[in-house]
Design an enzyme around this catalytic site. Structure first.
Site, PDB file in Angstrom:
ATOM      1  N   CYS A 298       0.828  -1.216   0.000  1.00  0.00           N
ATOM      2  CA  CYS A 298       0.000   0.000   0.000  1.00  0.00           C
ATOM      3  C   CYS A 298       0.862   1.266   0.000  1.00  0.00           C
ATOM      4  CB  CYS A 298      -0.907   0.023   1.233  1.00  0.00           C
ATOM      5  SG  CYS A 298      -1.693  -1.557   1.564  1.00  0.00           S
TER       6      CYS A 298
ATOM      7  N   ALA B  10      -3.162 -12.270  -4.576  1.00  0.00           N
ATOM      8  CA  ALA B  10      -3.673 -12.131  -5.942  1.00  0.00           C
ATOM      9  C   ALA B  10      -2.561 -11.587  -6.814  1.00  0.00           C
ATOM     10  CB  ALA B  10      -4.862 -11.176  -5.933  1.00  0.00           C
TER      11      ALA B  10
ATOM     12  N   THR C  90     -11.647 -23.552   4.464  1.00  0.00           N
ATOM     13  CA  THR C  90     -12.031 -23.938   3.102  1.00  0.00           C
ATOM     14  C   THR C  90     -12.942 -25.167   3.188  1.00  0.00           C
ATOM     15  OG1 THR C  90     -10.202 -25.489   2.860  1.00  0.00           O
ATOM     16  CG2 THR C  90      -9.748 -23.179   2.277  1.00  0.00           C
TER      17      THR C  90
HETATM   18  C1  LIG Z   1       0.183  -0.328  -5.166  1.00  0.00           C
HETATM   19  C2  LIG Z   1      -0.762  -0.941  -4.179  1.00  0.00           C
HETATM   20  C3  LIG Z   1      -1.423  -0.122  -3.269  1.00  0.00           C
HETATM   21  C4  LIG Z   1      -2.313  -0.690  -2.351  1.00  0.00           C
HETATM   22  N1  LIG Z   1      -2.948   0.144  -1.464  1.00  0.00           N
HETATM   23  C5  LIG Z   1      -3.803  -0.391  -0.550  1.00  0.00           C
HETATM   24  C6  LIG Z   1      -4.425   0.435   0.412  1.00  0.00           C
HETATM   25  O1  LIG Z   1      -4.191   1.645   0.454  1.00  0.00           O
HETATM   26  N2  LIG Z   1      -5.283  -0.131   1.292  1.00  0.00           N
HETATM   27  C7  LIG Z   1      -5.538  -1.487   1.298  1.00  0.00           C
HETATM   28  O2  LIG Z   1      -6.312  -1.951   2.151  1.00  0.00           O
HETATM   29  N3  LIG Z   1      -4.944  -2.305   0.395  1.00  0.00           N
HETATM   30  C8  LIG Z   1      -4.093  -1.790  -0.526  1.00  0.00           C
HETATM   31  N4  LIG Z   1      -3.469  -2.612  -1.426  1.00  0.00           N
HETATM   32  C9  LIG Z   1      -3.828  -4.053  -1.453  1.00  0.00           C
HETATM   33  C10 LIG Z   1      -3.013  -4.858  -0.445  1.00  0.00           C
HETATM   34  O3  LIG Z   1      -1.654  -4.662  -0.648  1.00  0.00           O
HETATM   35  C11 LIG Z   1      -3.374  -6.333  -0.623  1.00  0.00           C
HETATM   36  O4  LIG Z   1      -4.747  -6.481  -0.437  1.00  0.00           O
HETATM   37  C12 LIG Z   1      -2.651  -7.209   0.383  1.00  0.00           C
HETATM   38  O5  LIG Z   1      -1.269  -7.174   0.192  1.00  0.00           O
HETATM   39  C13 LIG Z   1      -3.120  -8.664   0.243  1.00  0.00           C
HETATM   40  O6  LIG Z   1      -2.440  -9.435   1.163  1.00  0.00           O
HETATM   41  P1  LIG Z   1      -2.364 -11.018   1.003  1.00  0.00           P
HETATM   42  O7  LIG Z   1      -1.495 -11.505   2.107  1.00  0.00           O
HETATM   43  O8  LIG Z   1      -3.707 -11.584   0.877  1.00  0.00           O
HETATM   44  O9  LIG Z   1      -1.684 -11.278  -0.411  1.00  0.00           O
HETATM   45  P2  LIG Z   1      -0.395 -10.737  -1.134  1.00  0.00           P
HETATM   46  O10 LIG Z   1       0.014  -9.429  -0.611  1.00  0.00           O
HETATM   47  O11 LIG Z   1      -0.671 -10.845  -2.585  1.00  0.00           O
HETATM   48  O12 LIG Z   1       0.706 -11.803  -0.725  1.00  0.00           O
HETATM   49  C14 LIG Z   1       0.626 -13.137  -1.117  1.00  0.00           C
HETATM   50  C15 LIG Z   1       2.016 -13.706  -1.214  1.00  0.00           C
HETATM   51  O13 LIG Z   1       1.895 -15.099  -1.447  1.00  0.00           O
HETATM   52  C16 LIG Z   1       2.963 -15.497  -2.259  1.00  0.00           C
HETATM   53  N5  LIG Z   1       2.622 -16.778  -2.922  1.00  0.00           N
HETATM   54  C17 LIG Z   1       1.641 -16.988  -3.833  1.00  0.00           C
HETATM   55  N6  LIG Z   1       1.625 -18.275  -4.217  1.00  0.00           N
HETATM   56  C18 LIG Z   1       2.612 -18.880  -3.529  1.00  0.00           C
HETATM   57  C19 LIG Z   1       3.096 -20.210  -3.506  1.00  0.00           C
HETATM   58  N7  LIG Z   1       2.551 -21.141  -4.260  1.00  0.00           N
HETATM   59  N8  LIG Z   1       4.141 -20.492  -2.696  1.00  0.00           N
HETATM   60  C20 LIG Z   1       4.706 -19.532  -1.914  1.00  0.00           C
HETATM   61  N9  LIG Z   1       4.292 -18.264  -1.911  1.00  0.00           N
HETATM   62  C21 LIG Z   1       3.252 -17.937  -2.687  1.00  0.00           C
HETATM   63  C22 LIG Z   1       3.103 -14.366  -3.249  1.00  0.00           C
HETATM   64  O14 LIG Z   1       4.407 -14.352  -3.805  1.00  0.00           O
HETATM   65  C23 LIG Z   1       2.820 -13.157  -2.379  1.00  0.00           C
HETATM   66  O15 LIG Z   1       4.005 -12.552  -1.939  1.00  0.00           O
HETATM   67  C24 LIG Z   1      -2.548  -2.088  -2.351  1.00  0.00           C
HETATM   68  C25 LIG Z   1      -1.882  -2.914  -3.274  1.00  0.00           C
HETATM   69  C26 LIG Z   1      -0.989  -2.349  -4.163  1.00  0.00           C
HETATM   70  C27 LIG Z   1      -0.286  -3.244  -5.138  1.00  0.00           C
END
Ligand SMILES: Cc1cc2nc3c(=O)[nH]c(=O)nc-3n(C[C@H](O)[C@H](O)[C@H](O)COP(=O)(O)OP(=O)(O)OC[C@H]3O[C@@H](n4cnc5c(N)ncnc54)[C@H](O)[C@@H]3O)c2cc1C
Length: 574
Positions: free
Chosen positions: A50, A128, A288
Site C-alpha cells: 500500500c 492475488a 475452506t
Molecule cells: C500499489 C498498491 C497499493 C495498495 N494500497 C492499498 C491500500 O491503500 N489499502 C488497502 O487496504 N490495500 C491496498 N493494497 C492491497 C493490499 O496490498 C493487498 O490487499 C494485500 O497485500 C493482500 O495481502 P495477502 O497476504 O492476501 O496477499 P499478497 O500481498 O498478494 O501476498 C501473497 C504472497 O503469497 C505469495 N505466494 C503466492 N503463491 C505462492 C506459492 N505457491 N508459494 C509460496 N508463496 C506464494 C506471493 O508471492 C505473495 O508474496 C494495495 C496494493 C498495491 C499493489
C-alpha cells in the site's frame, strides 16, 4: 480460553505478505508451543504494498522501509525466527497439496531442491496477481504492474537514470489514481486511459467521479475515458507509445493497473471449493471446504454475503487480509470469533482529495432494483474560520423502506476519512439515518462542526425522504441544465459571490436569499425552478421560502456549485 494445549501443532502458512505473517504471528501469541512455518516464493516478506505509490512519489527514499517495523527493524526470516518465533522460508514455492497425507510439496527456488512439509493445519494466504492483459508489447521494458518492492525501485530508478518524461496509466482504479499523483509529483506528464466512462468505476457514482476528474485536470493529469488500449509500441525493447482505439500516446513508462486475480490454483488443484469467477471459497472462520485448510486475504472470496447485495464479495484489500489472518489464527487456537464481513470500504488520496466509499453506490442500487433514496451534502469539514478548513462532498444512499444507510461516498479536501469511517461503522451496526444524525461525535473547531458533516448529510437525506427538502442530485441537475431550455436557474448567493463567479446563462435569475421573500413576484410559477448556492443550504432555504409562497415546482441543487458536475458532462449516458 485458547487451545494452548495444542502443543507442537504444526501450522504451515503459504504466502508471506499480509494475511500470512498476521496469521503466523498471532498463532504464536495464542499458542506459543505451535510449530509454525511460513513459505514465500519471493525474496521479501511482510511488506506494505500500500505504501508503494508514496515511495514512487518520493515521500521516503528507501523502499526497504516498507518491510521494516516502526523502529527500523527489517521483517525478514531472522526477525520472524527470533522475535515472532516462527520459521520463514523465502524463495520457497508451494507446488502441490496432498490432503490425504497432509503434506505440501515445496521447491526452494535458489537450489531447485524439493521437499515435503507436513501440516496439521494449513493456511493459504497466496494473495492475488495483477491482471496483465495480453496486449502486444506488454512485456516491454518500463511497463510495470506495481505490485512488488522491486517494481517500484526499478521504476524510480528508470525515471531518474533514463530521464523518463511521459507516463501512461492503463486503468483508473484506486492504484491508477494513486500512481497518477505519484508520477505527476515526480515531474512526469501523466495520462490515464480508462475503458469505462468514468474514473474509479467500481468505486464511485458518476457524479462523484466527475469531481475527481475535474481535480485531476486541475493538477495537469489528462484522463481519457471510453478508450481501449490495443497495443504498446517499443523501440529497442523499451516502451515508447500506447496505442488506443482512438489515438497513439507517447509513453516512456506505462503502469498497468486493471485489477487483480486471486491466486487460487494450488487450492483448485487440491480439489478445494473455489468460485467460478476466481477465489477460494471459505466459511465465516476462513475454513475452506477442507476444515484443516484455512484461507484468507486476496486469494479468497470473502467469507461473507454482502448484507445489501446478497452476493459474495471479493475485496482484495490489505485491511481485509489482515483481519482474515486474525480470524484464522483465532479459530486454529480455538477462539470462535467469526469474520463479520465487509461492505467494501475503501479510501485513497488523489492529490488534495480524500476519496472514499463504503457500502453500495447509487449506480449499484439501481442495478439491483433497490428502493433507495440518495442525497448529496456539501460544506466544510470544520468551521470556515479555521485556517485548515476544507470543502467536502458526501453522498449517502439509504433504503427508503427501512431508512437505513446502505452506502456513503466521501470526497474531501478536509478530513474525509473520519466521516467515511463513521458511515462504515453505521452500516456495520445496521444504523438508521435517524441514529446517524444523533451519534455523539466529538466537536471542537479544529476537528468538526457542532453537527458533524456526516450527521448533517444524514439529516439532509432524511429531510428529503420526509418530503421536507426537495433536492435534485448534482448529476441530474447538470443533465437538466444541459437539456431543459425552460428551466429557471435561481442563484440565491450574495451579490459579492455572484460578482466573483456566476453562470453565464439566459435562464439565470439572481435574487440573494435575504431578498427572496419580497421578490417572489419576479419568478414564474409555471416553470421548474432549480435554486442553488455555493453548497446547497441556501438553495434549500430558498425552496422552503418559495414553497411557503405557493411555488410547487422548486428543487434545490444538492451540494450547490461545489458538487455540480461540469457543463456537458450530464448529457452523457451514466
Ligand atoms: C500499489 C498498491 C497499493 C495498495 N494500497 C492499498 C491500500 O491503500 N489499502 C488497502 O487496504 N490495500 C491496498 N493494497 C492491497 C493490499 O496490498 C493487498 O490487499 C494485500 O497485500 C493482500 O495481502 P495477502 O497476504 O492476501 O496477499 P499478497 O500481498 O498478494 O501476498 C501473497 C504472497 O503469497 C505469495 N505466494 C503466492 N503463491 C505462492 C506459492 N505457491 N508459494 C509460496 N508463496 C506464494 C506471493 O508471492 C505473495 O508474496 C494495495 C496494493 C498495491 C499493489
Amino acid at each position: 480460553m485458547t487451545n494452548q494445549s495444542n502443543e507442537g501443532l504444526r501450522v504451515l502458512v503459504v504466502g508471506g505478505v499480509a494475511c500470512g505473517p498476521k496469521t503466523a504471528s498471532r498463532i504464536k501469541r495464542l499458542m506459543p508451543k505451535a510449530e509454525v512455518t511460513m513459505v514465500e516464493k519471493e525474496g521479501v516478506v511482510s511488506y506494505g504494498a500500500c505504501g508503494l505509490p508514496y515511495f514512487v512519489e518520493g515521500l521516503f527514499s528507501d523502499v526497504a522501509m516498507l518491510s521494516q517495523t516502526p523502529v527500523g527493524v527489517t521483517r525478514d526470516p531472522v526477525f520472524f525466527e527470533s522475535v515472532k518465533r516462527f520459521r520463514t522460508l523465502v524463495r520457497c514455492q508451494a507446488l502441490k497439496i496432498d490432503r490425504d497425507t497432509k503434506k505440501v510439496r515445496v521447491r526452494f527456488l535458489e537450489s531447485g531442491r524439493e521437499e515435503d512439509l507436513s501440516y496439521d493445519k494449513l493456511v493459504l494466504a497466496m494473495g492475488a496477481r495483477p491482471v496483465k492483459p495480453p496486449l502486444p508489447g506488454i512485456d516491454l521494458e518500463n511497463v510495470t504492474c506495481m505490485r512488488h518492492l522491486e517494481e517500484a525501485s526499478k521504476l524510480v530508478d528508470a525515471v531518474e537514470r533514463q530521464g523518463l518524461k511521459k507516463a501512461v496509466l492503463i486503468g483508473a482504479g484506486y492504484i491508477g489514481m494513486e500512481m497518477a499523483e505519484a508520477l505527476c509529483k515526480r515531474g512526469l506528464e501523466v495520462t490515464v486511459v480508462e475503458m469505462l466512462d468514468q474514473v474509479l468505476p467500481q468505486f464511485l457514482d458518476r457524479d462523484m467521479a466527475l469531481l475527481v476528474e475535474k481535480h485531476l485536470a486541475e493538477k495537469g493529469v489528462k484522463v481519457l475515458l471510453g478508450q481501449r488500449v490495443l497495443a504498446l509500441d517499443g523501440d529497442q525493447g523499451r516502451v515508447r507509445a500506447v496505442r488506443t482505439d482512438r489515438e497513439t500516446l507517447a509513453a516512456d513508462v506505462v503502469v498497468v493497473a486493471v485489477g487483480v486475480r486471486p491466486n487460487d490454483e494450488l487450492a483448485r488443484e487440491a480439489g478445494l471449493a473455489c468460485s467460478p469467477k476466481g477465489g477460494i471459497i471459505v466459511n465465516g472462520y476462513c475454513q475452506t471446504s477442507d476444515t484443516d485448510i484455512y484461507s484468507g486475504g486476496d486469494c479468497v472470496v470473502n467469507p461473507y454475503i454482502h448484507p445489501i447485495t446478497g452476493a459474495p464479495i471479493y475485496v482484495p484489500l490489505g485491511s481485509v487480509s489482515n483481519k482474515h489472518g486474525r480470524v484464522i489464527a483465532n479459530h486454529i487456537a480455538g477462539l470462535l470469533s467469526p469474520f463479520p464481513g465487509v461492505t467494501g470500504t475503501g479510501v485513497c488520496k488523489i492529490f488534495d482529495y480524500t476519496v472514499g466509499r463504503t457500502g453500495i453506490t447509487e449506480k449499484l442500487a439501481e442495478q439491483l432494483n433497490l428502493d433507495i433514496e440518495a442525497g448529496v451534502w456539501a460544506g466544510n469539514d470544520i468551521p470556515h474560520y479555521m485556517p485548515q478548513s476544507g470543502p467536502m462532498v458526501i453522498k449517502l444512499v439509504a433504503s427508503r423502506r427501512y431508512r437505513k444507510l446502505l452506502g456513503a461516498q466521501v470526497l474531501a479536501v478536509g478530513d474525509g476519512a473520519k466521516r467515511l469511517d463513521v458511515a462504515a461503522s453505521a452500516i456495520f451496526f445496521d444504523a438508521t439515518l435517524d441514529q446517524i444524525g444523533y451519534i455523539d461525535l466529538g466537536y471542537a473547531p479544529p476537528f468538526s462542526t457542532p453537527i458533524d458533516p456526516i450527521a448533517t448529510a444524514a439529516h439532509v437525506l432524511l429531510n428529503k425522504m420526509n418530503g421536507i427538502a426537495h433536492g435534485i442530485l448534482p448529476f441530474e441537475a447538470r443533465r437538466r441544465m444541459d437539456s431543459d431550455k425552460d428551466l429557471v436557474l435561481l442563484d440565491v448567493r450574495t451579490p459579492k459571490e455572484y460578482q466573483e463567479m456566476h453562470l453565464e446563462d439566459e435562464r439565470l435569475v439572481h435574487i440573494p436569499l435575504g431578498q427572496l421573500e419580497k421578490r417572489v413576484g419576479e419568478l414564474p410559477r409555471d416553470r421548474d425552478i432549480l435554486s442553488f448556492c455555493k453548497i446547497g443550504l441556501r438553495g434549500y432555504e430558498a425552496q422552503c421560502i418559495l414553497n411557503a409562497a405557493g411555488f410547487d415546482r422548486v428543487r434545490f441543487v444538492e451540494g450547490g456549485f461545489l458538487a455540480l458536475p461540469p457543463k456537458g458532462s450530464g448529457g452523457l449516458t451514466g
